[in-house]
Design a protein around this motif. Structure first.
Motif, PDB file in Angstrom:
ATOM      1  N   GLY A  30       0.714   5.749   0.906  1.00  0.00           N
ATOM      2  CA  GLY A  30      -0.096   6.859   1.414  1.00  0.00           C
ATOM      3  C   GLY A  30       0.741   8.090   1.680  1.00  0.00           C
ATOM      4  O   GLY A  30       1.967   7.999   1.838  1.00  0.00           O
ATOM      5  N   ASP A  46      -6.769  -0.568   2.693  1.00  0.00           N
ATOM      6  CA  ASP A  46      -6.753   0.903   2.788  1.00  0.00           C
ATOM      7  C   ASP A  46      -6.596   1.334   4.244  1.00  0.00           C
ATOM      8  O   ASP A  46      -5.810   2.215   4.570  1.00  0.00           O
ATOM      9  CB  ASP A  46      -8.047   1.497   2.228  1.00  0.00           C
ATOM     10  CG  ASP A  46      -8.069   1.451   0.704  1.00  0.00           C
ATOM     11  OD1 ASP A  46      -7.052   1.005   0.117  1.00  0.00           O
ATOM     12  OD2 ASP A  46      -9.084   1.847   0.115  1.00  0.00           O
ATOM     13  N   THR A  80       5.413   3.734   1.829  1.00  0.00           N
ATOM     14  CA  THR A  80       5.086   2.574   0.994  1.00  0.00           C
ATOM     15  C   THR A  80       5.290   1.338   1.859  1.00  0.00           C
ATOM     16  O   THR A  80       6.288   1.218   2.546  1.00  0.00           O
ATOM     17  CB  THR A  80       5.899   2.567  -0.321  1.00  0.00           C
ATOM     18  OG1 THR A  80       5.574   1.399  -1.051  1.00  0.00           O
ATOM     19  CG2 THR A  80       7.388   2.621  -0.114  1.00  0.00           C
ATOM     20  N   GLY A 140       5.192  10.505   3.718  1.00  0.00           N
ATOM     21  CA  GLY A 140       4.622   9.464   2.865  1.00  0.00           C
ATOM     22  C   GLY A 140       5.183   8.098   3.209  1.00  0.00           C
ATOM     23  O   GLY A 140       6.202   7.990   3.897  1.00  0.00           O
ATOM     24  N   SER A 190      -3.224   0.923   5.749  1.00  0.00           N
ATOM     25  CA  SER A 190      -2.157   1.696   5.092  1.00  0.00           C
ATOM     26  C   SER A 190      -1.734   2.871   5.973  1.00  0.00           C
ATOM     27  O   SER A 190      -2.535   3.407   6.735  1.00  0.00           O
ATOM     28  CB  SER A 190      -2.656   2.259   3.757  1.00  0.00           C
ATOM     29  OG  SER A 190      -3.204   1.241   2.974  1.00  0.00           O
ATOM     30  N   HIS A 191      -0.489   3.268   5.811  1.00  0.00           N
ATOM     31  CA  HIS A 191       0.002   4.469   6.501  1.00  0.00           C
ATOM     32  C   HIS A 191      -0.314   5.681   5.628  1.00  0.00           C
ATOM     33  O   HIS A 191      -0.474   5.518   4.428  1.00  0.00           O
ATOM     34  CB  HIS A 191       1.516   4.394   6.691  1.00  0.00           C
ATOM     35  CG  HIS A 191       1.977   3.248   7.528  1.00  0.00           C
ATOM     36  ND1 HIS A 191       3.054   3.317   8.391  1.00  0.00           N
ATOM     37  CD2 HIS A 191       1.521   1.976   7.633  1.00  0.00           C
ATOM     38  CE1 HIS A 191       3.246   2.155   8.972  1.00  0.00           C
ATOM     39  NE2 HIS A 191       2.333   1.309   8.522  1.00  0.00           N
ATOM     40  N   LEU A 205      -2.523   4.779  -5.509  1.00  0.00           N
ATOM     41  CA  LEU A 205      -2.582   6.050  -4.781  1.00  0.00           C
ATOM     42  C   LEU A 205      -2.627   7.206  -5.776  1.00  0.00           C
ATOM     43  O   LEU A 205      -3.417   8.142  -5.629  1.00  0.00           O
ATOM     44  CB  LEU A 205      -1.358   6.182  -3.856  1.00  0.00           C
ATOM     45  CG  LEU A 205      -1.242   7.531  -3.138  1.00  0.00           C
ATOM     46  CD1 LEU A 205      -2.358   7.715  -2.115  1.00  0.00           C
ATOM     47  CD2 LEU A 205       0.116   7.659  -2.439  1.00  0.00           C
ATOM     48  N   VAL A 220       4.244   8.172   9.839  1.00  0.00           N
ATOM     49  CA  VAL A 220       4.559   7.014   9.002  1.00  0.00           C
ATOM     50  C   VAL A 220       5.650   6.245   9.726  1.00  0.00           C
ATOM     51  O   VAL A 220       6.434   6.838  10.482  1.00  0.00           O
ATOM     52  CB  VAL A 220       5.031   7.409   7.586  1.00  0.00           C
ATOM     53  CG1 VAL A 220       3.862   7.923   6.761  1.00  0.00           C
ATOM     54  CG2 VAL A 220       6.146   8.450   7.619  1.00  0.00           C
ATOM     55  N   THR A 256      -4.915  13.356   4.712  1.00  0.00           N
ATOM     56  CA  THR A 256      -4.293  12.061   4.438  1.00  0.00           C
ATOM     57  C   THR A 256      -4.983  11.377   3.258  1.00  0.00           C
ATOM     58  O   THR A 256      -6.209  11.363   3.176  1.00  0.00           O
ATOM     59  CB  THR A 256      -4.397  11.156   5.692  1.00  0.00           C
ATOM     60  OG1 THR A 256      -3.710  11.802   6.754  1.00  0.00           O
ATOM     61  CG2 THR A 256      -3.782   9.792   5.462  1.00  0.00           C
ATOM     62  N   SER A 299       0.861  -1.189   0.000  1.00  0.00           N
ATOM     63  CA  SER A 299       0.000   0.000   0.000  1.00  0.00           C
ATOM     64  C   SER A 299       0.890   1.229   0.000  1.00  0.00           C
ATOM     65  O   SER A 299       2.097   1.131   0.232  1.00  0.00           O
ATOM     66  CB  SER A 299      -0.902   0.032   1.242  1.00  0.00           C
ATOM     67  OG  SER A 299      -0.127   0.222   2.405  1.00  0.00           O
ATOM     68  N   LYS A 351      -4.613   7.596   1.175  1.00  0.00           N
ATOM     69  CA  LYS A 351      -3.883   6.325   1.121  1.00  0.00           C
ATOM     70  C   LYS A 351      -4.669   5.267   0.374  1.00  0.00           C
ATOM     71  O   LYS A 351      -5.896   5.359   0.259  1.00  0.00           O
ATOM     72  CB  LYS A 351      -3.513   5.860   2.522  1.00  0.00           C
ATOM     73  CG  LYS A 351      -4.628   5.869   3.555  1.00  0.00           C
ATOM     74  CD  LYS A 351      -4.003   5.709   4.937  1.00  0.00           C
ATOM     75  CE  LYS A 351      -5.054   5.503   6.010  1.00  0.00           C
ATOM     76  NZ  LYS A 351      -4.443   5.258   7.316  1.00  0.00           N
TER      77      LYS A 351
END
Ligand code: M6R
Length: 606
Positions: free
Chosen positions: A33, A83, A73, A71, A86-87, A54, A97, A44, A31, A46
């Protein structure tokens, strides 16, 4: 296991973050974000899956407008890729993050729930976000420092506070993090790759040093809020090195970089024609005094160690034990202060390898790291580090990093053998020159490309295959087999050729591919007998043979002849067709060559 980035400056932050994450996608792609401060609020966005998802979301819903953001990954560890998991993750006033694992997240979660916090995701990171929020008292550094006291595990955090919209904070323990220093803009990232197009100056953070990053300043503090002066580092990696440079895949590009990186790695360690590791801080006087040498690593790096075992034992006559790091760390190994431990790691962050290193240090052993990433955790914790100069390796399947690991191990074996009086200066100089010349031999092997592509076309429908060899050829077979299975998803095993008839040969059925390696003249005849045994049972044999090895025509279906070289160094030459066969098989199967399923480039959890 994840990649984190952060930006403070005048550019469009969303664009910088997404572009930066693209360079770190090799660290995980479950993911992605971003969180950006827009009109004083943290916005935010993500999405599960690749960064492209994204990007599509940002295109559809609009990207946050701002100049300060973080951000991520992700390679999932706690909580499935989704979702929600996700961060970035947030508390009321804090968004973060995270790369790493919070080991005590369950107990912290219970504590925070009693304090009235509720949780959206299954992640350990959301617990950390809420812990930062819990301790937040208007003083970002004080509250980060307080929260760190409660956290157990590994982390690299990028942190934003809603009440301080002009800045981000960063802190790390055991997970990598660098702070890039530009002009009127500053960055954080898991490695320098995303930031070198903007700046080459960066700081390395030590454990629990807290960086405060604003548009025009980077300040670093300890947990007691004392400012820390740090030396600025300079990244000399080529900007283009992180791009595909015209090749269809990073893997193919990295295969072709091998002649160059072998030279770059060996040349600085050859003086007056002799190996010279003094510049790496290796205590060369001590090299011949060790009782045993342990080489500990994971995956491909461990296979480089297997080549090392054969070569060091053969040349220096010192016992070498090669161990998988995840086994070594839990088997109470017989390592003492009379031994040397060599850890091999491209990333320098592999959790099991790092743990093995710590264990060996506790036992009093001397330690040497063969590491590609400068300033990585392993590089910092070993007594001395021999950096391989492979540059960034983006493809998950390791090629050039393996090649330089093997090259360094060869040179090291020559050094130990010479110091132990097992080879003369003249012999040492000859081998050293031949080793350096492997750069040209590797270049010559690229001419085998079409044969390898043809071989790949013959493997496509196989359900399973074997790689076989003896001695050094067996060590290399292990790597050939791993390379093929990890990117083609075809099951394969490597076997010592002489071991087949103790069980495995029953697997051979009509048409089953067997990739055999025969480069060592003292073993070739025996390997060829084993090949004939499998051929007689229907195997389709692809034989990779040294230039001077005599091969009867009935011993193969396809013959790949390697260019002539000093026999000892054939694994370096033979590795290339192995890599190319795996590469073309993966391409022909339509797989995602650089990002094979279920894998991540850097394995920072055990
Ligand atoms: O970063 P490291 O060299 O410590 O990584 C160890 C393994 O995860 C790695 O070599 C892995 O097996 C390769 N990516 C496979 O091609």
């Amino acid at each position: 296991m994840c990649g984190i980035v952060g930006y403070v400056g005048r550019r469009d932050c969303s664009d910088v973050l997404v572009e930066s994450l693209r360079k770190l996608e090799y660290r995980g792609y479950d993911s992605a974000g971003i969180a950006v401060i827009e009109n004083g609020e943290i916005v935010t966005k993500k999405s599960k899956g690749r960064l492209d998802n994204l990007q599509a979301k940002l295109d559809e819903e609009g990207k946050p407008n701002g100049h300060v953001g973080i951000g991520h990954t992700r390679w999932a560890t706690h909580g499935e890729p989704s979702d929600i998991n996700s961060h970035p993750h947030s508390g009321k006033r804090v968004t973060i993050v995270h790369n790493g694992i919070i080991e005590n997240y369950k107990e912290l979660k219970e504590f925070l729930m009693k304090e009235g916090y509720s949780f959206l995701s299954e992640t350990d990171t959301e617990v950390a976000a809420k812990l930062f929020d819990f301790y937040y008292n208007g003083d970002p550094i004080g509250s980060i420092a307080r929260a760190l006291k409660d956290l157990r595990g590994s982390y690299a955090f990028g942190i934003m506070f809603r009440e301080f919209p002009d800045r981000i904070y960063a802190v790390r323990k055991e997970s990598p993090l660098v702070v890039g220093v530009g002009e009127g803009e500053n960055f954080i990232a898991s490695d320098v790759t995303p930031m070198i197009q903007y700046t080459r100056n960066y700081y390395l953070l030590e454990t629990n040093e807290i960086a405060e990053i604003k548009e025009d300043s980077v300040k670093i503090f300890d947990v007691h809020k004392n400012p820390i002066e740090k030396e600025l580092q300079f990244a000399d990696w080529d900007v283009n090195a992180a791009e595909k440079g015209g090749y269809e895949h990073f893997m193919l590009k990295e295969v072709h970089e091998q002649p160059e990186v072998v030279k770059a790695t060996l040349s600085p360690r050859i003086k007056d024609g002799m190996p010279d590791f003094a510049g790496d801080g290796v205590d060369v006087e001590k090299l011949s005094s060790y009782r045993k040498i342990f080489i500990v690593a994971c995956g491909t790096a461990m296979h480089a160690g297997m080549v090392g075992k054969y070569v060091i034992e053969k040349m220096a006559r010192v016992p070498v034990i090669v161990d998988i790091a995840s086994e070594f760390r839990y088997r109470d190994p017989l390592i003492t202060d009379e031994d040397l431990l060599i850890v091999v790691s491209q990333s320098g962050e592999t959790a099991d390898t790092l743990a093995a290193l710590r264990l060996a240090r506790e036992a009093g052993a001397d330690t040497i790291g063969i590491v590609n990433v400068v300033g990585s955790s392993i590089a910092r914790e070993v007594d001395s580090v021999i950096y391989t100069h492979a540059g960034p390796e983006i493809s998950v399947a390791s090629t050039k990093a393996y090649m330089v690991q093997v090259a360094v191990i060869y040179l090291f074996a020559l050094e130990v053998a010479y110091r132990a009086g097992k080879i003369s200066e003249e012999e040492c100089k000859k081998y050293t020159a031949d080793l350096l010349g492997m750069s040209d031999v590797i270049e010559e092997t690229f001419a085998l490309k079409d044969e390898c592509a043809y071989t790949a076309s013959r493997l496509l429908n196989a359900e399973s295959l074997l790689y076989i060899g003896r001695g050094l050829d067996y060590a290399l077979s292990m790597e050939g087999s791993l390379k093929l299975k990890e990117i083609s998803y075809i099951h394969s095993e490597s076997y010592a050729a002489g071991e087949l008839k103790h069980g495995t040969i029953s697997l051979i059925s009509d048409g089953m591919p067997v990739i055999a390696v025969a480069t060592q003249s003292n073993l070739a005849e025996k390997t060829i007998s084993n090949i004939k045994e499998v051929k007689a049972r229907g195997a389709m044999v692809i034989l990779i043979a040294g230039a001077d090895i005599e091969v009867p025509e009935d011993a193969y279906d396809e013959l790949i002849r390697l260019p002539k070289t000093e026999e000892l160094f054939y694994p370096m030459a033979a590795a290339v067709p192995m890599q190319l066969i795996a590469y073309y098989t993966s391409v022909l199967k339509g797989n995602d060559v650089d990002k094979p399923r279920n894998l991540a480039k850097s394995v920072t959890v055990e």
